[in-house]
Scaffold this motif. Structure first.
Motif, PDB file in Angstrom:
ATOM      1  N   ALA A  70       0.826  -1.203   0.000  1.00  0.00           N
ATOM      2  CA  ALA A  70       0.000   0.000   0.000  1.00  0.00           C
ATOM      3  C   ALA A  70       0.866   1.262   0.000  1.00  0.00           C
ATOM      4  N   ARG A  71       1.908   1.301   0.824  1.00  0.00           N
ATOM      5  CA  ARG A  71       2.791   2.478   0.870  1.00  0.00           C
ATOM      6  C   ARG A  71       3.411   2.752  -0.490  1.00  0.00           C
ATOM      7  N   LEU A  72       3.917   1.692  -1.122  1.00  0.00           N
ATOM      8  CA  LEU A  72       4.578   1.865  -2.412  1.00  0.00           C
ATOM      9  C   LEU A  72       3.591   2.277  -3.493  1.00  0.00           C
ATOM     10  N   HIS A  73       2.420   1.703  -3.472  1.00  0.00           N
ATOM     11  CA  HIS A  73       1.388   2.067  -4.445  1.00  0.00           C
ATOM     12  C   HIS A  73       1.011   3.545  -4.276  1.00  0.00           C
ATOM     13  N   LEU A  74       0.741   3.947  -3.039  1.00  0.00           N
ATOM     14  CA  LEU A  74       0.340   5.332  -2.779  1.00  0.00           C
ATOM     15  C   LEU A  74       1.440   6.308  -3.167  1.00  0.00           C
ATOM     16  N   GLU A  75       2.689   5.927  -2.937  1.00  0.00           N
ATOM     17  CA  GLU A  75       3.805   6.801  -3.318  1.00  0.00           C
ATOM     18  C   GLU A  75       3.953   6.855  -4.847  1.00  0.00           C
TER      19      GLU A  75
END
Length: 87
Positions: A70-75
């Protein structure tokens, strides 16, 4: 970690990563200070558990895996999401 984000930004099809890149990107134990539950289907949970069990190291969990995804997707999509919010 974050260096991989720029490389990851590939239209709808993600660039395939080597196992070591994948482990470095998705299977590092994240620091989560304020935990909140999120629900996924049983099928997805089983598959996440299998990936973590086979490829993850000590202390890695399905929750940590989801946090990293999720963090990588959002970034990766941060700028797009900002733009789309304004539509």
């Amino acid at each position: 970690g974050t260096v991989a984000v720029a490389q990851k930004r590939v239209s709808s099809k993600q660039r395939r990563l080597s196992l070591s890149e994948y482990r470095d990107t998705y299977l590092q134990v994240p620091k989560i200070t304020d935990r909140k539950p999120v629900f996924v289907s049983g099928e997805v949970r089983d598959r996440l558990d299998e990936v973590v069990r086979r490829l993850g190291g000590r202390g890695m969990s399905a929750s940590g895996f989801v946090e990293n995804l999720a963090r990588l997707h959002l970034e990766a999509y941060r700028e797009d999401i900002e733009q789309w919010r304004k539509l």
